[in-house]
Design a protein around this motif. Structure first.
Motif: not given
Length: 306
Positions: A217, A223, A301
């Motif tokens: 992701e 990362t 996120r």
């Protein structure tokens, strides 16, 4: 084990003393045999030799394997996350912040103290301070470790590590955006010249180190990756990812001080696979991400760490 005396035959001419003893006499680890050579428990023609000594036809080798020292590490009643256990092996999910075995400054609260509080039948091959310990993960790394209860199991598991047949998959959060979705880092690792407490990619007194990585992701400045170890050098993933310009989050030893809010490097040993020493069946174990790494991913996120 009684003292054994053998005369070298022509087929063994030129073989290193530690390798010969490993092949012919004992399945102890090479490091353990090298310690025995240095301490005078393995002699050639009645004399002490260096671990690099090359055998000559007609040499008389005397091998004395001292009995394992009795354990003197204090058992402690520390909760363990045991993923699997039988009469030969234990698989433990170690929490971040726990030291694996006692050492100066960390004589209590270690995984070994906890294991001895849980059971007393651990292999004695690695001595009184590291009973049952076949491999290690850093204090600030969480995840799966295999522990040997018997010497036979220890020999088997250590051989699998040496032969690179174990499966070890780690999950990590690293700084920056990797340019490739997957790749392999093949770079030797040894002690750093300027700081002997650190490891580094170097050609001096180094050993081969291979890490395979895959991007899971991507975020704006970090990362999430999976890293599969082909070899198992000290700090291998931490050193290799820093070497390619993407150090682990939470690891100021090899990366920037300004990092994500986590106590230790964002690294978790998520999968561990090996052939059982007795049943000879391949076993694969998984440990879910710890809460601290899950929270970091949720924050990334939601763009909390920009």
């Amino acid at each position: 084990m009684p003292t054994i005396v053998r005369t070298i035959e022509i087929i063994d001419d030129g073989k290193r003393i530690d390798r010969w003893v490993s092949d012919e006499i004992s399945k102890e680890s090479r490091s353990r045999l090298q310690q025995l050579i240095k301490s005078g428990n393995i002699l050639v023609n009645g004399l002490s030799v260096k671990t690099s000594y090359r055998m000559k036809t007609g040499d008389e080798v005397c091998v004395h394997m001292p009995e394992a020292e009795p354990l003197d590490v204090t058992p402690e009643n520390i909760p363990l996350d045991i993923v699997y256990e039988d009469s030969s092996v234990i698989v433990v999910n170690k929490p971040r912040g726990m030291v694996v075995h006692p050492a100066p400054g960390h004589m209590s609260g270690t995984l070994v103290n906890a294991l001895l509080g849980h059971c007393h039948d651990l292999s004695g091959i690695n001595g009184v301070m590291r009973p049952g310990i076949v491999h290690r993960i850093d204090k600030e790394t969480s995840g799966l470790l295999m522990v040997a209860k018997t010497d036979e199991a220890h020999h088997s598991l250590a051989a699998q590590l040496k032969d690179k047949t174990t499966k070890r998959l780690y999950l990590a959060i690293v700084h920056g955006s990797l340019p490739h979705d997957e790749g392999t880092i093949n770079a030797p690792i040894g002690r750093a010249d300027k700081d002997r407490k650190k490891m580094a990619v170097t050609d001096k007194n180094s050993k081969q180190a291979v890490t395979h990585f895959k991007v899971l992701e991507r975020f704006s400045k970090f990362t999430f990756v999976a890293c599969r170890l082909e070899t198992g050098r000290t700090h291998q993933i931490r050193v290799h990812m820093a070497f390619i310009g993407h150090p682990l989050a939470g690891d100021p030893k090899y990366g920037p001080r300004k990092t994500l809010p986590i106590q230790g490097q964002a690294l978790h040993a998520a999968e561990l696979g090996f052939v059982h020493p007795v049943t000879k069946k391949f076993m694969l174990f998984r440990a879910p991400l710890p809460v601290d790494m899950e929270r970091l991913l949720e924050g990334l996120r939601e763009n909390h760490y920009q």
